[in-house]
Design a protein around this motif. Structure first.
Motif, short mmCIF file in Angstrom:
data_model
loop_
_atom_site.label_atom_id
_atom_site.label_comp_id
_atom_site.label_asym_id
_atom_site.label_seq_id
_atom_site.Cartn_x
_atom_site.Cartn_y
_atom_site.Cartn_z
N ALA A 23 0.86 -1.18 0.00
CA ALA A 23 0.00 0.00 0.00
C ALA A 23 0.89 1.23 0.00
N GLU A 24 1.06 1.82 -1.17
CA GLU A 24 2.02 2.90 -1.32
C GLU A 24 1.41 4.28 -1.14
N SER A 25 0.15 4.43 -1.50
CA SER A 25 -0.43 5.77 -1.48
C SER A 25 -1.93 5.71 -1.22
N ILE A 26 -2.45 6.84 -0.79
CA ILE A 26 -3.89 6.98 -0.55
C ILE A 26 -4.43 7.95 -1.60
N MET A 27 -5.50 7.54 -2.29
CA MET A 27 -6.17 8.42 -3.24
C MET A 27 -7.47 8.89 -2.61
N LEU A 28 -7.66 10.18 -2.62
CA LEU A 28 -8.83 10.76 -1.96
C LEU A 28 -9.54 11.61 -3.00
N ASN A 29 -10.80 11.33 -3.27
CA ASN A 29 -11.57 12.18 -4.17
C ASN A 29 -12.28 13.22 -3.32
N LEU A 30 -11.76 14.44 -3.33
CA LEU A 30 -12.32 15.51 -2.51
C LEU A 30 -13.13 16.43 -3.42
N ALA A 31 -14.44 16.21 -3.43
CA ALA A 31 -15.35 17.04 -4.23
C ALA A 31 -14.90 17.15 -5.69
N GLY A 32 -14.40 16.03 -6.25
CA GLY A 32 -14.00 16.05 -7.64
C GLY A 32 -12.52 16.29 -7.86
N GLN A 33 -11.81 16.70 -6.81
CA GLN A 33 -10.34 16.84 -6.91
C GLN A 33 -9.72 15.54 -6.44
N LEU A 34 -8.87 14.94 -7.28
CA LEU A 34 -8.21 13.71 -6.86
C LEU A 34 -6.91 14.06 -6.16
N ILE A 35 -6.83 13.70 -4.88
CA ILE A 35 -5.66 14.04 -4.06
C ILE A 35 -4.92 12.76 -3.74
N MET A 36 -3.59 12.82 -3.84
CA MET A 36 -2.77 11.64 -3.59
C MET A 36 -1.82 11.90 -2.43
N LEU A 37 -1.81 10.97 -1.50
CA LEU A 37 -0.84 11.02 -0.41
C LEU A 37 0.09 9.83 -0.55
N GLN A 38 1.37 10.12 -0.79
CA GLN A 38 2.34 9.03 -0.91
C GLN A 38 3.07 8.82 0.40
N ARG A 39 3.59 7.61 0.56
CA ARG A 39 4.42 7.36 1.73
C ARG A 39 5.73 8.15 1.62
N ASP A 40 6.16 8.67 2.74
CA ASP A 40 7.36 9.49 2.75
C ASP A 40 8.59 8.60 2.92
N ARG A 41 9.38 8.47 1.84
CA ARG A 41 10.57 7.62 1.90
C ARG A 41 11.84 8.45 2.00
N SER A 42 11.67 9.71 2.38
CA SER A 42 12.87 10.57 2.40
C SER A 42 13.74 10.31 3.62
N GLY A 43 13.15 9.78 4.72
CA GLY A 43 13.92 9.55 5.94
C GLY A 43 14.83 8.35 5.79
N PRO A 44 15.56 7.99 6.89
CA PRO A 44 16.44 6.81 6.83
C PRO A 44 15.61 5.54 6.62
N GLN A 45 16.04 4.72 5.68
CA GLN A 45 15.27 3.53 5.34
C GLN A 45 15.78 2.34 6.16
N VAL A 46 14.86 1.64 6.78
CA VAL A 46 15.22 0.45 7.55
C VAL A 46 14.86 -0.76 6.71
N ARG A 47 15.79 -1.68 6.55
CA ARG A 47 15.49 -2.87 5.75
C ARG A 47 14.52 -3.74 6.51
N GLU A 48 13.64 -4.35 5.74
CA GLU A 48 12.56 -5.10 6.39
C GLU A 48 13.08 -6.27 7.18
N LYS A 49 14.19 -6.86 6.74
CA LYS A 49 14.69 -8.06 7.43
C LYS A 49 15.12 -7.72 8.85
N GLU A 50 15.63 -6.47 9.03
CA GLU A 50 16.19 -6.13 10.33
C GLU A 50 15.12 -5.84 11.37
N THR A 51 13.94 -5.46 10.92
CA THR A 51 12.92 -5.10 11.92
C THR A 51 12.15 -6.34 12.33
#
Length: 1442
Positions: A677-705
């Motif tokens: 699930a990478e992003s949320i699409m929101l139809n706000l009164a006819g405007q399609l708004i997209m919220l993406q996940r923020d990958r700008s911070g330090p990335q943790v590998r999935e195996k380590e968590t």
């Protein structure tokens, strides 16, 4: 979206009255409708649609107040305000009669199972008993123009320019304010409000006003036609706190309607169009969003004659608007302007005889609950006509006139309108008031996923046939055959018990496989399975009535996911009910929620909720199988607050989780991102708004968590992707081959058509360009309203309204069914791929277009896509008036050359466009002559034939004749007989100067499907003819066989040169076939094209119709006719069966035995099909014979070892399926020794004792025969060569048939002086060569050669004698077949008819049927063929059509 269905209903008022209703106003929930006539206020109930109460004003009060004009409900349905003509507001209290007071009670028969479960619970929705009580009137001292209800106040606009604010409760004393409109400052926007130009409002009043909750303001239409919007600056409505904006350049406004969900204001204008405005959030000005108007293209005679807009009504879910004009008619548009229905055209406006109907004029209308009905009040004069007719009709039955009533139009709507979470399904789901409409197919088809589906043939909108077997690879994606199988719907009736107490249905959902549906009404829910065809309802009625679904419902695997409100605990809950368990809270998994849920959606194993506090919650779902009933574990993953971006929670139309990403991590190597699930699409009164996940911070590998505290990434700030969006489609599936289509986002944008947000992939895993964006938004238009997207199949599914006229019902008057057509809803689909490819090419993204097209090249309608693309671009550019600076057609042509169907695409497109555009087309794609030659090189003759028609129109006749000749010769060579026939016609047409049309001369050549010799198709030379007729000689026979080619002698003279030209080509081809010893092809050629073979062979008798090498000719015939080389078992060389007498006796005994047939058949049935034996000992022992045998016969001969009879028998049935045992050992074939004495056999002997040797002999006889069809063809050719006097070929065919009579007859002809000496020499040498070859390589021929030894001797010693010419006739006149001998020789039926008398040795036996009658039905594989029988002693040719 919304679709009309059936006929409208007419509701008649039961009260006697001269007045007629002219105004209808629904209550807030639309369960009640207030109807006004001049002095009467009536309240109707919605279901059942009945009159509850009517208040009739006294004459004195009516004189004081004036007639009623408008009405408005208080939001809680407890009061009704009525405006009168003399400026009074009358208030009525609506008083219920208590819980148990209903107008109608359900009465059940005694012993019925329906019992009241809960005290006080009304099981059925019955109309409640209400009463109306008038309160003190308020006099506003001016005509009232508009009423608007607010939660606390009632706003009244009057014609003296005031707005009155009245309190609903304390109406008489304190609660009354008046605001003069001239004190409200109006400007073009809020920024320039203090100093900018203001509107002069002197003498102006508000004609129409409506309040918008989500904009918190009033849309107004002023009396001078201007449009405005008034905003209260504080919570209270006071004069100094109001600010207005007005729309520039509009002065003809008539009415207004507000869309709260999309923050739109729809203003009707006097020109007939509807102007839809929005408020600019930054400046506060009114901006035109779009217009709703009829186009001249679709309504040429009505689009500017509708008159001013009369009324606009948004549906309860705000997804469509219904518009009516002063001239009448109804028209329906989606929120952003996609036109759905109009009653001013087609069957609504015209009768079946073409005369025009008057459109229905409407004085008032209102949508019913959930938009399932439209309540319409026709104008008075309309009603008068109908009423007069009704009085005539009902004079006997109803002495008093009935009040003409209300029309109720019935609608069904898409589930997307209220439950947008169904947009990730690939089904179309519509729901009506009491039923569901599905597009999915039969459940067995989906789950078997076999290829045994019938091919479907649905014409999509573009007219392309779709043939598509289901795709076994994708278990989720249904096969096209189930989705597009037909135009009909799968209709599911909603359970009546549930519907009675929970009408109206508010939500509906369908699962991914299209097999389970769920519906939710006012309370509770129910679900249905297509497997069981059963509904599941709550067993405990209290549980059902204690919950109401608030945020929608969806399917996750086999669970129904519901966001609901629990009345008992007074809290919001997320519940999951398992499909197979009983519908009961005991089996539900329940999660408490903190705030009201407005929307719900499911993505893979996640649920996303949008709540009333403008926050988004993500939950994970996990299936647990530990208890006896499977349950679901729900866990909160993440909360995202959106209150900064969302002004009002009601504005969010849909919320979707997607795997769509834009950042640079996208490569072709990493499709696993589609799972997350990478992003949320929101139809706000006819405007399609997209919220993406923020990958700008330090990335943790999935195996380590560790898996338990895996923290989800936060979301970036929202980005606006598109405007005017009605629906969004996306899928969570992934497919490496079709990533463009599956990772795209599909948008429906009303009148703007559709848009696709397409991912762009770098090719061959190259590093992506930094300047190239990762995605691109491409708009395209389609002709249908999209309801579902089939991602892999590149199809949009939709629905459309169709109408059927029943105006034959006219009697003295037109009933309702004749005024309106019957409406049905049909499934439609449309291809969109060509639009996307074209858009990519326009943007110079040819590489992406190529990748996309290659991924879809396996679709069955891909050729049609290519054709459409060429066609659309060609039409646009070739018909353009201005020169096009950068034409697209050359790019499109270059693009199509990448695909193998390039040649056929171009020619099909050309043939479907007009001749005037051809030069432009071929200037871009290349010279048609070159394309024709490419077709020939590619061996695509049918396409080449299409190019010929183009060449014929574009080039001089000589060029087209040259190319036609080329194609004709190639078609002859390849045996494309249909094409050859067309080419003959074409060449004749060119020759006779008919340039425009093909030859009109009738020909005797019909196209045929079979490849057999069909020479006798039009003849009937039956065996019942007398021997005299047969024996009349060569001349008659030749006449019978010749085939007419021209229409008449005169016509032949005219076409002589052209016919000669064609004949030359035919002769050349025949010569070519004969030189290559392709007798079978020669026969087909002659039969299919009506070539006069005998006449041609007579001319060529001493030239090409000679046999150079008898041995190679014999081998070639074996190969061509699939005829096995004869073999003999080693042990039987000295067998007593050499004696012909014994052989005849044996075969007769075999036939007389009852068990013979079963013996042979059981051998065949029980023997398993065996592979050829591994050791070739017997074959090797035969010396070099195996080397010379060709491939076709060695498969037979390998089976012929003495130990292998069973295997041989089974092989025969496997190899030659269509011929039974009897036909392979054809009975018409006479055995080489036919002088057996029939009298030797004892008549009573029914026992059969066969030795091993005899069985071997039988099997050898079977083994040495080819297929029946080949035998018929060889006999026919033998006859033809005999007629033409080509004696060498007769000898070769006689050898392969091993027919001594033929050899004997030919050798007897050799004495004739007409036979040249070299022919005699050739036959003699040829037979000697065959004898040598047989001795060394093919011992199977030796017995036959030994048999004809005496005749060979005669040939060797022959000296030319003088013989009578009659010797050439096939049978002498004085030698007639007589009695049973003739029957025995000729009239033996095929083995299919007489299974019981199957003769294994091929002896001719007397038949019990009358001669000449053949009751054999032609089978599929084996078309009726001519059979020929050979006489016993003489060469009598009897020809028949069996």
């Amino acid at each position: 979206m919304y679709f009309l269905t059936g006929w409208p209903r007419r509701l008649l008022c039961p009260l006697r009255s001269e007045e007629e209703p002219f105004h209808i106003q629904p209550s807030s929930q639309r369960f009640y409708f207030a109807l006004l006539s001049e002095t009467q206020l009536s309240v109707w109930f919605s279901r059942p649609s009945v009159l509850i109460v009517s208040y009739i004003e006294s004459a004195k009060a009516a004189a004081q107040f004036g007639f009623y004009q408008k009405a408005e409900w208080k939001p809680d349905d407890s009061m009704i305000a009525v405006a009168t003509a003399k400026g009074y507001i009358l208030l009525f209290d609506v008083q219920g009669g208590g819980d148990d007071k209903y107008l109608y009670e359900p009465v059940y028969p005694k012993g019925s199972s329906r019992v009241r479960v809960t005290p006080g619970y009304k099981e059925e929705q019955c109309a409640p008993a209400l009463s109306l009580e008038m309160k003190k009137p308020v006099d506003l001292e001016a005509p009232i123009t508009s009423l608007q209800s607010l939660p606390e106040d009632l706003l009244v606009c009057t014609a003296d320019g005031y707005i009155h604010v009245l309190h609903w409760d304390g109406l008489g004393s304190n609660g009354r304010k008046s605001i003069c409109i001239t004190t409200i400052p109006f400007s073009l926007d809020l920024q320039s409000a203090r100093g900018g130009p203001s509107l002069d409002l002197e003498g102006v009043y508000i004609r129409c006003m409506e309040y918008c909750v989500t904009l918190d303001g009033f849309a107004v239409v002023l009396s001078d036609g201007r449009l405005g919007f008034i905003t209260p600056l504080s919570n209270t409505i006071t004069a100094d706190q109001l600010q207005g904006v007005w729309a520039a350049d509009v002065t003809d406004g008539t009415c207004v309607a507000i869309n709260n969900k999309y923050r739109l204001m729809a203003f009707g204008s006097a020109s007939g169009s509807v102007l839809v405005y929005m408020i600019d959030t930054t400046t506060g000005s009114m901006q035109l969003s779009h217009k709703l108007e009829l186009t001249p293209k679709h309504y040429p005679d009505m689009y500017n004659k509708t008159g001013p807009v009369n009324l606009i009504r948004w549906s309860p879910d705000y997804s469509v608007a219904m518009v009516t004009w002063e001239c009448g008619g109804l028209s329906l548009w989606s929120v952003f302007g996609a036109h759905l229905i109009c009653t001013l055209g087609e069957d609504f406006a015209y009768r079946s005889d073409g005369t025009k109907k008057d459109p229905i004029k409407i004085s008032s209308m209102s949508w019913g609950a959930e938009g399932y009905q439209l309540w319409v009040l026709p104008y008075k004069q309309e009603r008068r006509q109908q009423e007069d007719q009704q009085e005539v009709e009902m004079a006997e039955a109803h002495p008093s006139p009935l009040q003409a009533g209300i029309l109720q139009f019935q609608f069904i709507k898409s589930a997307l309108t209220v439950n947008p979470c169904t947009s990730n399904q690939e089904q179309v789901l519509l729901h009506g008031e009491d039923r569901l409409y599905l597009t999915c197919g039969d459940p067995t088809q989906v789950h078997n996923n076999s290829d045994a589906h019938p091919h479907t043939n649905l014409q999509p909108h573009d007219g392309s046939p779709l043939h598509h077997p289901p795709n076994p690879d994708s278990s989720l994606s249904q096969g096209l055959s189930t989705l597009l199988g037909h135009k009909h719907w799968h209709v599911v009736q909603i359970h009546s018990t549930y519907l009675e107490s929970n009408w109206p249905i508010r939500f509906a959902a369908i699962d991914t496989a299209g097999q389970c549906m769920a519906v939710a009404g006012r309370r509770g829910l129910a679900h249905y399975s297509l497997f069981t065809r059963k509904w599941k309802l709550f067993g405990n009625i209290t549980q059902e009535q204690n919950m109401t679904v608030t945020g929608g419902l969806a399917w996750w695997n086999d669970f129904v996911v519901v966001a609901c409100y629990n009345f008992m605990d007074q809290q919001e809950q997320l519940r999951l009910y398992q499909r197979s368990s009983n519908l009961d809270n005991a089996f539900a998994s329940v999660t408490k929620l903190h705030s009201d849920t407005l929307l719900l959606n499911v993505f893979r194993d996640m649920v996303i909720l949008f709540r009333a506090d403008c926050s988004i919650c993500l939950y994970s779902l996990e299936r647990r199988n530990d208890s006896p009933h499977p349950s679901a574990h729900v866990e909160l993953l993440q909360e995202v607050s959106m209150s900064r971006y969302i002004p009002h929670p009601a504005l969010v139309v849909s919320v979707t989780l997607t795997s769509v990403r834009t950042e640079t991590g996208i490569t072709l190597k990493a499709p696993q991102q589609a799972c997350m699930a990478e992003s949320i699409m929101l139809n706000l009164a006819g405007q399609l708004i997209m919220l993406q996940r923020d990958r700008s911070g330090p990335q943790v590998r999935e195996k380590e968590t560790p898996s338990n505290n895996k923290k989800l990434l936060p979301f970036c700030p929202p980005v606006v992707l598109a405007q005017c969006v009605e629906n969004v489609w996306t899928t969570c599936r992934s497919n490496r081959k079709k990533r463009h289509l599956l990772e795209a986002l599909w948008l429906s944008c009303g009148e703007a058509g559709m848009k696709v947000w397409l991912p762009l992939f770098p090719r061959d895993h190259r590093k992506p360009h930094s300047f190239l964006s990762r995605r691109i938004m491409l708009p395209f238009h389609i002709n249908i309203y999209p309801l579902a997207v089939l991602f892999e199949d590149a199809l949009v599914l939709g629905a459309t309204n169709e109408t059927v006229l029943y105006d034959g019902l006219q009697g003295s008057s037109e009933p309702l069914e004749a005024l309106f057509p019957y409406c049905t809803v049909e499934r439609t689909s449309q291809i969109y791929l060509h639009h996307i490819l074209r858009q990519l090419l326009v943007r110079n993204l040819g590489e992406q277009a190529l990748m996309l097209a290659q991924s879809c090249a396996s679709l069955p309608y891909f050729p049609h896509v290519m054709e459409l693309m060429v066609h659309v671009v060609l039409e646009e550019e070739a018909t353009s008036r201005e020169p096009i600076p950068d034409p697209l057609l050359p790019t499109v042509a270059k693009f199509i050359t990448e695909f193998p169907l390039f040649l056929q695409t171009i020619v099909h497109c050309a043939r479907k466009t007009e001749y005037a555009l051809w030069n432009y087309l071929f200037a871009a794609v290349g010279n048609p002559k070159d394309l024709f030659e490419e077709c020939l090189i590619a061996q695509d003759l049918d396409t080449a034939a299409s190019y010929l028609i183009i060449l014929q129109n574009m080039e001089v006749p000589a060029v087209s004749r040259q190319h036609a000749t080329l194609l004709f010769n190639t078609a002859l060579e390849q045996g494309k007989w249909d094409l050859c026939r067309h080419m003959i016609r074409f060449l004749k047409a060119i020759g006779s100067g008919e340039m425009e049309s093909p030859s009109t001369t009738p020909t005797t050549l019909e196209p045929s499907s079979s490849g057999g010799f069909e020479f006798f198709r039009n003849r009937s030379i039956s065996l019942s003819q007398s021997a005299d007729a047969i024996a009349t000689g060569k001349f008659n026979l030749q006449k019978t066989f010749s085939m007419p080619t021209g229409p008449s002698v005169k016509g032949r003279d005219a076409e002589c040169a052209e016919n000669m030209y064609i004949d030359m080509m035919l002769w050349r081809h025949a010569r070519h076939l004969l030189e290559q010893v392709r007798l079978r092809d020669l026969g087909c050629f002659s039969a299919q094209l009506g070539f006069e073979l005998i006449g041609w062979l007579c001319r060529e008798r001493n030239r090409v119709a000679r046999v150079e090498d008898f041995v190679s000719a014999l081998k070639k015939l074996h190969k061509d006719f699939l005829w096995p080389f004869p073999v003999i078992p080693v042990g039987s060389l000295s067998s007593p069966l050499k004696n012909g007498r014994c052989r005849a006796v044996l075969s007769t005994r075999l036939l007389k035995s009852q068990s013979a047939d079963s013996l042979l058949n059981s051998d065949m049935d029980t023997a398993p099909p065996q592979a050829p034996p591994a050791d070739h000992t017997w074959l090797d022992g035969m010396g070099p014979s195996a080397k010379d045998m060709d491939t076709a016969s060695s498969a037979h001969s390998n089976q012929h070892s003495p130990q292998m009879h069973e295997a041989f028998l089974s092989l025969l049935t496997n190899k030659v399926e269509e011929y039974s045992l009897g036909s392979a050992t054809d009975l018409t074939e006479t055995s080489s020794v036919v002088d057996g004495d029939w009298t030797m056999v004892d008549e009573n002997s029914s026992t059969l004792s066969l030795s091993q040797a005899e069985l071997e002999h039988i099997s050898m006889e079977l083994a040495n025969k080819g297929p029946h069809k080949s035998q018929v063809q060889l006999r026919y050719l033998l006859h033809v060569f005999m007629e033409a006097g080509c004696l060498e070929w007769c000898v070769v065919i006689g050898l392969i048939l091993r027919d001594a009579n033929v050899i004997k007859q030919v050798i007897s002809f050799m004495d004739s002086p007409e036979v040249p000496q070299e022919t005699v020499q050739s036959v003699r040498n040829g037979l000697l060569a065959v004898d040598n070859w047989a001795s060394s390589d093919c011992l199977g021929y030796k017995p036959f050669l030994n048999l004809i030894q005496p005749h060979l001797q005669q040939l060797m010693e022959s000296v030319p004698d003088q013989v009578q010419p009659e010797a050439f006739q096939p049978s002498s006149q004085n030698n007639k077949l007589g009695g049973s001998e003739a029957l025995g020789a000729a009239a033996v039926p095929r083995a299919e008819d007489s299974r019981g008398a199957a003769a294994p040795l091929g002896l001719a036996l007397p038949s019990l049927e009358p001669a000449g009658s053949f009751p054999r039905p032609p089978s599929e594989d084996c078309p009726p063929e001519p059979t020929e029988e050979q006489g016993e002693e003489e060469g009598a040719y009897d020809c028949t059509l069996s």
